[in-house]
Design a protein around this motif. Structure first.
Motif, PDB file in Angstrom:
ATOM      1  N   MET A 103       0.803  -1.222   0.000  1.00  0.00           N
ATOM      2  CA  MET A 103       0.000   0.000   0.000  1.00  0.00           C
ATOM      3  C   MET A 103       0.837   1.274   0.000  1.00  0.00           C
ATOM      4  O   MET A 103       0.276   2.381   0.035  1.00  0.00           O
ATOM      5  N   ALA A 104       2.153   1.147  -0.012  1.00  0.00           N
ATOM      6  CA  ALA A 104       3.003   2.336   0.103  1.00  0.00           C
ATOM      7  C   ALA A 104       2.754   3.331  -1.025  1.00  0.00           C
ATOM      8  O   ALA A 104       2.638   4.543  -0.794  1.00  0.00           O
ATOM      9  N   ASP A 105       2.652   2.845  -2.260  1.00  0.00           N
ATOM     10  CA  ASP A 105       2.434   3.754  -3.391  1.00  0.00           C
ATOM     11  C   ASP A 105       1.035   4.364  -3.351  1.00  0.00           C
ATOM     12  O   ASP A 105       0.856   5.543  -3.691  1.00  0.00           O
ATOM     13  N   TYR A 106       0.040   3.586  -2.946  1.00  0.00           N
ATOM     14  CA  TYR A 106      -1.322   4.117  -2.920  1.00  0.00           C
ATOM     15  C   TYR A 106      -1.474   5.204  -1.846  1.00  0.00           C
ATOM     16  O   TYR A 106      -2.223   6.168  -2.045  1.00  0.00           O
ATOM     17  N   GLU A 107      -0.762   5.058  -0.722  1.00  0.00           N
ATOM     18  CA  GLU A 107      -0.878   6.045   0.340  1.00  0.00           C
ATOM     19  C   GLU A 107      -0.445   7.426  -0.126  1.00  0.00           C
ATOM     20  O   GLU A 107      -0.919   8.437   0.395  1.00  0.00           O
ATOM     21  N   LYS A 108       0.466   7.470  -1.104  1.00  0.00           N
ATOM     22  CA  LYS A 108       0.903   8.765  -1.611  1.00  0.00           C
ATOM     23  C   LYS A 108      -0.185   9.475  -2.411  1.00  0.00           C
ATOM     24  O   LYS A 108      -0.128  10.695  -2.590  1.00  0.00           O
ATOM     25  N   THR A 109      -1.170   8.729  -2.909  1.00  0.00           N
ATOM     26  CA  THR A 109      -2.240   9.321  -3.729  1.00  0.00           C
ATOM     27  C   THR A 109      -3.470   9.704  -2.911  1.00  0.00           C
ATOM     28  O   THR A 109      -4.431  10.233  -3.471  1.00  0.00           O
ATOM     29  N   VAL A 110      -3.472   9.436  -1.611  1.00  0.00           N
ATOM     30  CA  VAL A 110      -4.624   9.767  -0.774  1.00  0.00           C
ATOM     31  C   VAL A 110      -4.747  11.284  -0.668  1.00  0.00           C
ATOM     32  O   VAL A 110      -3.748  11.976  -0.425  1.00  0.00           O
ATOM     33  N   PRO A 111      -5.925  11.853  -0.867  1.00  0.00           N
ATOM     34  CA  PRO A 111      -6.084  13.309  -0.806  1.00  0.00           C
ATOM     35  C   PRO A 111      -5.702  13.858   0.562  1.00  0.00           C
ATOM     36  O   PRO A 111      -5.762  13.165   1.582  1.00  0.00           O
ATOM     37  N   ASP A 112      -5.340  15.134   0.567  1.00  0.00           N
ATOM     38  CA  ASP A 112      -4.997  15.803   1.821  1.00  0.00           C
ATOM     39  C   ASP A 112      -6.228  15.867   2.722  1.00  0.00           C
ATOM     40  O   ASP A 112      -7.350  16.111   2.265  1.00  0.00           O
ATOM     41  N   GLY A 113      -6.000  15.681   3.997  1.00  0.00           N
ATOM     42  CA  GLY A 113      -7.099  15.694   4.949  1.00  0.00           C
ATOM     43  C   GLY A 113      -7.665  14.321   5.251  1.00  0.00           C
ATOM     44  O   GLY A 113      -8.542  14.196   6.116  1.00  0.00           O
ATOM     45  N   TYR A 114      -7.169  13.301   4.542  1.00  0.00           N
ATOM     46  CA  TYR A 114      -7.634  11.928   4.753  1.00  0.00           C
ATOM     47  C   TYR A 114      -6.435  11.079   5.170  1.00  0.00           C
ATOM     48  O   TYR A 114      -5.350  11.179   4.582  1.00  0.00           O
ATOM     49  N   THR A 115      -6.623  10.262   6.169  1.00  0.00           N
ATOM     50  CA  THR A 115      -5.526   9.485   6.740  1.00  0.00           C
ATOM     51  C   THR A 115      -5.853   8.000   6.739  1.00  0.00           C
ATOM     52  O   THR A 115      -7.012   7.606   6.860  1.00  0.00           O
ATOM     53  N   LEU A 116      -4.793   7.204   6.602  1.00  0.00           N
ATOM     54  CA  LEU A 116      -4.878   5.751   6.724  1.00  0.00           C
ATOM     55  C   LEU A 116      -4.105   5.356   7.984  1.00  0.00           C
ATOM     56  O   LEU A 116      -2.908   5.619   8.084  1.00  0.00           O
ATOM     57  N   THR A 117      -4.780   4.739   8.925  1.00  0.00           N
ATOM     58  CA  THR A 117      -4.168   4.363  10.193  1.00  0.00           C
ATOM     59  C   THR A 117      -4.243   2.852  10.356  1.00  0.00           C
ATOM     60  O   THR A 117      -5.318   2.265  10.208  1.00  0.00           O
ATOM     61  N   TYR A 118      -3.085   2.241  10.669  1.00  0.00           N
ATOM     62  CA  TYR A 118      -3.025   0.787  10.880  1.00  0.00           C
ATOM     63  C   TYR A 118      -3.222   0.520  12.368  1.00  0.00           C
ATOM     64  O   TYR A 118      -2.371   0.859  13.199  1.00  0.00           O
ATOM     65  N   THR A 119      -4.348  -0.060  12.702  1.00  0.00           N
ATOM     66  CA  THR A 119      -4.687  -0.313  14.102  1.00  0.00           C
ATOM     67  C   THR A 119      -4.898  -1.813  14.300  1.00  0.00           C
ATOM     68  O   THR A 119      -4.267  -2.631  13.650  1.00  0.00           O
TER      69      THR A 119
END
Length: 760
Positions: A502-518
Motif C-alpha cells: 500500500m506504500a504507493d497508494y498512500e501517496k495518492t490519498v487526498p490531503d485531509g484523509y488518513t490511513l491508520t493501521y490499528t
C-alpha cells in the motif's frame, strides 16, 4: 489404588536408585567436575603480557567498541538537547570507534577458532550434529521450517570447521594478536552476541502478539449484501453445508476432526459476548472439533481445507475465525480511513478493499485472507421526494404524506387484542402484492377532507442505497478495511506485506484523509512498549539494590552485563526451534533476568567475601567458582527440567498407567502452543546464562579488578589488597619483573625460573 502403589514405589526408588546415584555423584562425580571446572577457569584467567604492545593488542577491540558506544550515547543526548549539529561532533567519532571495535571483535573470533585448530574442528562437528538433530526433530513436527533457515543455521558450524581446519594446517603459533585468555573469552562472547543477532536477521522467526493455537472451534460467517432476504441466506447456508459434506466425505482425516457443526441463518453480532445487530443477510456455520489428542490432523489444516472448499460462493463474503487462547486483539490487518467527506471515505475504502482482495487472490501479499470492510452502504431504501408547493396547493402536510406511506408499508396500529393476560397489537397495512413493487406504491392515494389525492401528484418515489451503519471514532466518520493471516503466517508478517503493497497508494490519498493501521498491530506495540518499560525499570531497581548490597558499582555492572548476554541463548533457542518472538517470549526474558541475577549475586558475593579474608584475587575467584558450582548448576537444572513438560507438552497419564497400564504418552498440546515460547526462551537463555555465570562473571570480575588496580596505580591510590591485580594468570607480575615470595626467594616474571635468594 494410585496412592497405595505410587507412595511405596517412590520410597523404594528413592532408597534403591536415587539415593545411591546421588551419593556416588557427591563422592566421585562432583569432585571430578569441580576439579575440571577449576582447571578450565584457571586456564581462562591465564594471561601473557610479555609480548610487545600486549596491552593494546588485548584491549583495542573491546575498548574501541565501548568508547564508541559511550560517544554515541552522549551524542544522542547532546543532539536532543543542543541540536543535531552539536550531536554530530560526538556521533561521527563514536560511529567510527564502534565500527572499528566491531571489526576487531569479529577478527578476534576468527583468530580464536583459527588457533583452536583440531579442537575447533571437533567443536564445529559437535555443533553441526546438535543443530542437525534439533532441525530433524522440528522437521518431523508440524512446525514450518524454511530451507533458508536450515542453510543459515548449518552455515555456522561449517564456518567453524573451515576456520579450524585452516588453523590445523597452517598455524604454528600459540597466539596471533590476543595474549590474554580473558580477552579471548570476552571477544568471543561479544562476537557470539553480534553473530546471533546477524543470524536472527538472516533467518527471522517472525514476531507475533499472542501465539496461535490449534482451534477447538471454527466459525464461518457468510455475509450477503444488505437487503438480501432470509430465504436467499438460507440457500447460501445450505450450499455451504453441501460443500462441507463433500469435503468431509473426500477427506477422512478432516472428517475425523469434526465432532459436529451448527448452522444459523439470520444472525449477527458477536457469537460469544452478544451485541451487534442481526440481519437476514447473515449466516453462520460453527464447527466443533474433537479433543486435541484425538485429532487425525492439525485443526489448522482442517481450517485451511475448509477455506479452500468454501471459496467462490457468488455474492457472499466468507470469513473464518477461531477461538483464541489470549484476549481478543482484533485483526492483524486493520486499516482505518478517516476524513471530512464520507463519500470520499467510502471511495478510498472500496479502492483499498479491491486492491487487497486482488493481492490476496494473486498471492502478491502472501498469507492475506478474509479481506472485509465495515461499510453497509448497499442498504436499499425507498426515498420519497415531496413537492412541497403542490402539496400545499392540495392542503397536504408532509407528516400526513409520510404517515400514509409508512402505514401502507410498515403498518399502523389499529387497536389491541386481549386474551386473558396476553395483549397483541392489531397492525393494518397493505397486502403483500400491493406493497411488493414500486409501481404498486405509486398507485397509493391520500385521503384528505373527503378527497382521494394520488400520491404521484405530490411526491416522487425511487429506490436508492442507503447506510446500514455509521461508525465514528472521536466523533469523526471512519471506514475500516480488515484482513486476517492464513494458517502458518504471522500477523505482523502479513501486515508488513500489506504496508509495503500500500506504500504507493498512500501517496495518492487526498490531503485531509488518513490511513491508520490499528487492530492487533496497535495493541501489540502498546504491550511491547509497556513490557520494555517494565524490563528497564526492573533492571534499574535491581541494579540500585545490588549497588547498596555490594557497596560497589562494578560488581552489579558485571552481573547486569551477564543478564544482557543471556540474550544470546534466547535468540539461539528461537532460531533453532523456529519460535516467533511474542508477548510470552518477552515475559520469559523478564523472568530469565531474575534467575541470572540471583546466580550472579551468589558467585560475586562469595568471591568478595574471600577477598575480604585476605585470599589473593585469583585464588578467591577459583575457590568461589568451585564452591558455588553446585548451587548454580542445581538452580539452572531444576528450572530447565521443570519447564520441559510445559515447553514440549510432555503428558503422561499416571492414573491410567497404574490402573489400566495405559500411560497414554503425548507430546504437544494447546497449552504448550500458548506457553511454549516462554519456556523456550527461559530454557535456552538459562542454559547459556549458566555458562555466563560460571565463566564470564569470574573472568569479568578479574578484568574489572585489574582495571581498578591499573587506575589505582596511575592515580596512586592502589592499596595492598589490590597489589596483585597487575599479576599475570600464573601469579607472575604483569611487567615481567621478579618479586619476592614469602621466604625471600625471588622468582622471574614470566618463565617462572627461580633466581638466587635476594639479599637485603
Amino acid at each position: 489404588v494410585v496412592l497405595g502403589v505410587s507412595i511405596p514405589t517412590l520410597m523404594i526408588l528413592h532408597r534403591r536408585v536415587f539415593k545411591p546415584i546421588g551419593d556416588r555423584f557427591v563422592a566421585t562425580g562432583l569432585p571430578r567436575l569441580m576439579s575440571r571446572y577449576r582447571a578450565f577457569l584457571e586456564w581462562m584467567l591465564h594471561r601473557d603480557y610479555s609480548a610487545k604492545r600486549s596491552m593494546l593488542r588485548n584491549t583495542f577491540a573491546l575498548g574501541s567498541f565501548t568508547l564508541g558506544v559511550l560517544l554515541l550515547t552522549l551524542g544522542a543526548i547532546v543532539g536532543a538537547l543542543a541540536g543535531d549539529l552539536a550531536g554530530q561532533i560526538l556521533l561521527v567519532p563514536g560511529g567510527l570507534f564502534a565500527a572499528a571495535g566491531l571489526l576487531g571483535i569479529f577478527a578476534h573470533v576468527f583468530e580464536i577458532i583459527y588457533i583452536g585448530g583440531k579442537t575447533s574442528v571437533k567443536a564445529g562437528i559437535y555443533l553441526a550434529v546438535g543443530i542437525g538433530l534439533l532441525l530433524g526433530i522440528i522437521q518431523l513436527s508440524p512446525r514450518h521450517l524454511e530451507p533458508r533457515a536450515v542453510v543459515v543455521l548449518m552455515s555456522v558450524p561449517a564456518l567453524v570447521i573451515l576456520a579450524g581446519f585452516l588453523g590445523s594446517l597452517f598455524n604454528k603459533r600459540a597466539h596471533l594478536i590476543l595474549t590474554d585468555n580473558r580477552a579471548r573469552l570476552l571477544n568471543g562472547v561479544m562476537g557470539a552476541l553480534f553473530g546471533i543477532i546477524f543470524l536472527f536477521a538472516l533467518a527471522p522467526t517472525g514476531v507475533v502478539f499472542f501465539p496461535t493455537t490449534d482451534p477447538n472451534q471454527i466459525v464461518v460467517e457468510f455475509k450477503s449484501p444488505i437487503g438480501t432476504n432470509i430465504e436467499t441466506s438460507n440457500g447460501i447456508a445450505e450450499e455451504a453445508q453441501r460443500r462441507i459434506d463433500a469435503l468431509l466425505h473426500e477427506n477422512p482425516m478432516s472428517r475425523m476432526n469434526v465432532k459436529n457443526f451448527l448452522t444459523n441463518v439470520g444472525v449477527g453480532g458477536d457469537m460469544m459476548f452478544g451485541g451487534g445487530a442481526s440481519g437476514p443477510e447473515n449466516a453462520r456455520l460453527t464447527l466443533n472439533l474433537v479433543d486435541y489428542e484425538d485429532r487425525a490432523e492439525k485443526s489448522t489444516i482442517t481450517m485451511s481445507n475448509l477455506r479452500d472448499q468454501l471459496k467462490g460462493i457468488p455474492g457472499t463474503e466468507v470469513t473464518f475465525s477461531q477461538d483464541q487462547s489470549g484476549p481478543p486483539t482484533g485483526d492483524p490487518v486493520n486499516i482505518e480511513i478517516s476524513g471530512e467527506d464520507f463519500d470520499t471515505i467510502v471511495r478510498i475504502a472500496r479502492e483499498i478493499k479491491t486492491m487487497l482482495v486482488d493481492a490476496s487472490e494473486t498471492g502478491v501479499v502472501p498469507g492475506l485472507v478474509d479481506v472485509n470492510d465495515n461499510l453497509n452502504t448497499g442498504r436499499p431504501e425507498l426515498q420519497v421526494d415531496i413537492d412541497r408547493e403542490r402539496a400545499a396547493q392540495y392542503g397536504l402536510s408532509t407528516s400526513l404524506i409520510a404517515t400514509t406511506i409508512r402505514s401502507a408499508i410498515n403498518g399502523a396500529e389499529a387497536g389491541k387484542y386481549r386474551t386473558g393476560k396476553d395483549e397483541y397489537d392489531i397492525m393494518v397495512r397493505l397486502g403483500e402484492d400491493d406493497r411488493s413493487s414500486l409501481e404498486s406504491l405509486r398507485n397509493l392515494t391520500i385521503l384528505h377532507e373527503g378527497r382521494q389525492i394520488p400520491l404521484v401528484a405530490v411526491a416522487d418515489m425511487r429506490i436508492r442505497g442507503g447506510l446500514g451503519t455509521v461508525t465514528r471514532l472521536d466523533l469523526s466518520r471512519v471506514a475500516t478495511v480488515s484482513g486476517k493471516a492464513a494458517e502458518g503466517f504471522a500477523g505482523p508478517e502479513v501486515l508488513a506485506g500489506v504496508r509495503a503493497f500500500m506504500a504507493d497508494y498512500e501517496k495518492t490519498v487526498p490531503d485531509g484523509y488518513t490511513l491508520t493501521y490499528t487492530g492487533e498491530n496497535e495493541e501489540q506495540n502498546e504491550s511491547f512498549t509497556f513490557l520494555t518499560y517494565v524490563l528497564l525499570i526492573g533492571v534499574a531497581l535491581i541494579f540500585m539494590i545490588m549497588v547498596a548490597q555490594f557497596n560497589s558499582v562494578s560488581a552489579p555492572f558485571i552481573i547486569m552485563v551477564a543478564v544482557g548476554l543471556s540474550l544470546i541463548g534466547v535468540l539461539l533457542g528461537l532460531i533453532v526451534t523456529r519460535t516467533p518472538f511474542g508477548l510470552m517470549t518477552f515475559i520469559g526474558v523478564i523472568s530469565l533476568a531474575g534467575i541470572v541475577v540471583n546466580n550472579g549475586i551468589v558467585l560475586i558475593d562469595y568471591t568478595m567475601k574471600l577477598r575480604e579474608r585476605g585470599i589473593a584475587k585469583k585464588e578467591a575467584i577459583l575457590d568461589a567458582g568451585a564452591t558455588r558450582l553446585r548451587p548454580v548448576l542445581l538452580t539452572a537444572l531444576t528450572t530447565v527440567i521443570g519447564l520441559v513438560p510445559l515447553t514440549f507438552g510432555l503428558n503422561v497419564d499416571f492414573v491410567g498407567l497404574l490402573t489400566d497400564f495405559a500411560p497414554n504418552f503425548q507430546f504437544g498440546s494447546q497449552n504448550t502452543q500458548f506457553w511454549g515460547p516462554m519456556g523456550v526462551s527461559i530454557i535456552s537463555g538459562l542454559t547459556f546464562a549458566t555458562f555466563l555465570t560460571l565463566v564470564i562473571v569470574p573472568v569479568m570480575y578479574s578484568v574489572f579488578d585489574s582495571i581498578s588496580g591499573r587506575f589505582g596505580e596511575i592515580f596512586g591510590t592502589s592499596s595492598e589488597a589490590e597489589a596483585d591485580v597487575l599479576e599475570g594468570g600464573d601469579g607472575a607480575p604483569a611487567d615481567g619483573m621478579p618479586r619476592l615470595d614469602g621466604n625471600g626467594a625471588a622468582h622471574a616474571g614470566r618463565d617462572g625460573a627461580k633466581m638466587k635468594p635476594a639479599t637485603t
